[in-house]
Design a protein around this motif. Structure first.
Motif, mmCIF file in Angstrom:
data_model
loop_
_atom_site.group_PDB
_atom_site.id
_atom_site.type_symbol
_atom_site.label_atom_id
_atom_site.label_comp_id
_atom_site.label_asym_id
_atom_site.label_seq_id
_atom_site.Cartn_x
_atom_site.Cartn_y
_atom_site.Cartn_z
ATOM 1 N N ASP A 1 0.810 -1.218 0.000
ATOM 2 C CA ASP A 1 0.000 0.000 0.000
ATOM 3 C C ASP A 1 0.844 1.269 0.000
ATOM 4 O O ASP A 1 0.302 2.371 -0.079
ATOM 5 C CB ASP A 1 -0.941 0.010 1.202
ATOM 6 C CG ASP A 1 -0.200 -0.054 2.527
ATOM 7 O OD1 ASP A 1 0.954 -0.538 2.558
ATOM 8 O OD2 ASP A 1 -0.784 0.362 3.554
ATOM 9 N N GLN B 1 -13.836 -1.251 -5.147
ATOM 10 C CA GLN B 1 -13.463 -2.013 -3.949
ATOM 11 C C GLN B 1 -12.152 -2.778 -4.131
ATOM 12 O O GLN B 1 -11.616 -3.336 -3.168
ATOM 13 C CB GLN B 1 -14.574 -3.015 -3.599
ATOM 14 C CG GLN B 1 -15.912 -2.376 -3.283
ATOM 15 C CD GLN B 1 -17.006 -3.412 -3.053
ATOM 16 O OE1 GLN B 1 -16.734 -4.570 -2.707
ATOM 17 N NE2 GLN B 1 -18.257 -3.013 -3.248
ATOM 18 N N TRP C 1 -8.896 -2.025 -4.891
ATOM 19 C CA TRP C 1 -7.626 -1.648 -4.268
ATOM 20 C C TRP C 1 -7.591 -2.046 -2.796
ATOM 21 O O TRP C 1 -6.596 -2.623 -2.329
ATOM 22 C CB TRP C 1 -7.350 -0.158 -4.427
ATOM 23 C CG TRP C 1 -6.099 0.275 -3.704
ATOM 24 C CD1 TRP C 1 -6.020 1.028 -2.568
ATOM 25 C CD2 TRP C 1 -4.759 -0.072 -4.048
ATOM 26 N NE1 TRP C 1 -4.715 1.189 -2.186
ATOM 27 C CE2 TRP C 1 -3.906 0.528 -3.079
ATOM 28 C CE3 TRP C 1 -4.180 -0.814 -5.075
ATOM 29 C CZ2 TRP C 1 -2.525 0.399 -3.113
ATOM 30 C CZ3 TRP C 1 -2.785 -0.940 -5.104
ATOM 31 C CH2 TRP C 1 -1.978 -0.347 -4.137
ATOM 32 N N GLN C 2 -8.651 -1.761 -2.070
ATOM 33 C CA GLN C 2 -8.652 -2.111 -0.654
ATOM 34 C C GLN C 2 -8.599 -3.618 -0.463
ATOM 35 O O GLN C 2 -7.926 -4.118 0.448
ATOM 36 C CB GLN C 2 -9.893 -1.540 0.037
ATOM 37 C CG GLN C 2 -9.848 -1.678 1.565
ATOM 38 C CD GLN C 2 -8.640 -0.977 2.184
ATOM 39 O OE1 GLN C 2 -8.377 0.189 1.925
ATOM 40 N NE2 GLN C 2 -7.879 -1.723 2.992
ATOM 41 N N ASP D 1 -5.796 -5.685 1.593
ATOM 42 C CA ASP D 1 -6.200 -6.579 2.684
ATOM 43 C C ASP D 1 -5.746 -8.020 2.436
ATOM 44 O O ASP D 1 -5.240 -8.697 3.339
ATOM 45 C CB ASP D 1 -7.725 -6.554 2.850
ATOM 46 C CG ASP D 1 -8.231 -5.222 3.363
ATOM 47 O OD1 ASP D 1 -7.426 -4.442 3.884
ATOM 48 O OD2 ASP D 1 -9.463 -4.956 3.229
#
Length: 436
Positions: free
Chosen positions: A235, A422, A424-425, A429
């Motif tokens: 990230d 949604q 990228w997150q 994760d």
């Protein structure tokens, strides 16, 4: 560049080739049963490209026979998880095993898994490899456990017949001139897509994502998913986000066939002309031309052009001898032979995998090689030049696991199973979970 290393006399009565390309010679009683050395490999198409080299060895040796066991096309998802289990259990692994660059961080961290090749005289092979390739085969305690097979290098494979159908040039130099940058590549893709409705411009998001990632990593400290202290930086590293943004762009623009590389569907996509370009490190040529890929019926229709944005180094492997092998001396001799000059030249001419052995890189058979399947593209010149300027990227201990998690999301955003807003997150994760 480098003088041939002297041959190493092994206690088992085999003289091992040490980078000069000369072959081991058989010794001992001809009545003795030969030792079978199992070599486990992975990869699509012609994978490690060892068929001709192994056939030559087996035809001239009575004391050691090489048996190659190709386990799977997929390294991160199948081969490496299984190999880790075998290495931890102390049984199941071959006498010689191939390891992709993505697994080498973990392999280096576990010297207890590997035979010390220095015990069999192979430390004198150092002069046959670039320093970064040699150092990649040293374990955490400084012992030699792996010898380099091939390098990545970078090009872009394309279907010249489909380009001409779209009104684009087919000549490789003219095609290379179309896309000095990745923005230019997308513009060419849009033109292609306007003209050719039944074929997508690229195979999917994953292949080109990897090409961009290694290019951008070279601009950002030579790291991708982990920094050099093995801290996860997915990230935080601009290289990852840049490659991700490009993957989203080509997907949203409708340029992809939504195929994940190295799957049966991807292979079928080549046979059915479902896409016209893909990123091609040198070893990818065998995946395209092999029977599982596009196959012989498409010979001459594929070609090789320069990759947008310059070079890059995606891929390359090593051979190692698990400590659990019952024949470590013989296995060391085989690993030595398969990474020697003559064998690596044979691999290149058979499958296109660019040698990491620097003597093999300089051999006229490599430097002057043309690939008939790819419209006689001068692949020797293309990849030999790239080999001399490769910038290695640091890969962490859990690189393979994180790579699989990240690419699963990169593929999922393309096929629609993960929404763009949604993705990228989820990527971040899932990378955190994979890194443990």
């Amino acid at each position: 560049m480098l003088a041939a290393a002297a041959a190493t006399a092994l206690a088992l009565g085999v003289t091992a080739a040490c980078g000069s390309g000369s072959e081991p010679t058989s010794g001992g009683s001809s009545a003795a049963a030969p030792v079978t050395v199992k070599v486990q490999t992975f990869g699509g198409g012609k994978n490690f490209g060892y068929k001709e080299a192994i056939d030559k060895w087996n035809a001239s040796h009575t004391d050691i026979k090489i048996q190659e066991e190709h386990l799977t096309d997929q390294f991160e998802q199948v081969y490496w998880p299984q190999m880790i289990q075998w290495l931890q259990a102390g049984s199941g692994a071959g006498d010689v095993v191939g390891i992709d660059e993505g697994g080498m961080g973990l392999a280096k961290a576990h010297p207890e898994w590997w035979a010390d090749l220095g015990e069999y005289g192979l430390s004198n092979r150092q002069g046959d490899f670039a320093p970064w390739k040699w150092d990649g085969g040293l374990s955490a305690d400084g012992k030699l456990f792996g010898l380099g097979t091939d390098l990545g290098g970078m090009s872009l494979c394309y279907r010249r017949d489909l380009f001409e159908k779209a009104g684009l040039p087919g000549d490789r130099d003219a095609v290379s001139a179309l896309w000095p940058t990745w923005d230019d590549f997308i513009k060419v893709g849009q033109k292609f897509q306007d003209k050719v409705k039944d074929t997508k411009f690229v195979d999917g998001t994953n292949t080109l994502y990897n090409v961009l990632l290694v290019q951008e990593a070279a601009k950002n400290g030579g790291v991708s998913y982990f920094d050099k202290s093995n801290t996860l930086i997915v990230d935080k590293n601009p290289a990852v986000k840049s490659a991700y943004d490009f993957a989203v762009k080509i997907s949203q623009d409708g340029l992809t066939a939504k195929l994940r590389n190295f799957t049966p569907e991807w292979n079928t996509g080549m046979k059915k002309s479902q896409f016209a370009t893909l990123g091609c490190p040198s070893w990818m040529l065998g995946a395209v031309s092999g029977d599982d890929g596009a196959g012989p019926e498409f010979s001459g229709k594929w070609d090789v052009a320069a990759v947008p944005g310059g070079g890059g180094n995606w891929g390359g492997s090593w051979l190692a001898v698990p400590k659990q092998s019952k024949h470590p001396k013989e296995a060391a001799a085989v690993a030595d032979y398969l990474t020697g000059k003559e064998a690596e030249v044979s691999v290149f001419t058979y499958s296109g995998n660019m040698p990491s052995n620097t003597q093999a890189q300089q051999d006229p058979a490599v430097q002057g090689a043309k690939n008939e399947y790819f419209n006689n593209a001068p692949v020797g010149d293309i990849f030999a030049k790239s080999a001399s300027t490769l910038q290695p990227v640091f890969l962490g201990v859990k690189h393979a696991q994180v790579k699989n998690a990240v690419e699963s999301v990169i593929s999922a955003l393309d096929d629609g199973s993960v929404p763009y807003d949604q993705a990228w997150q989820k990527l971040v994760d899932d990378a955190v979970k994979a890194a443990g």
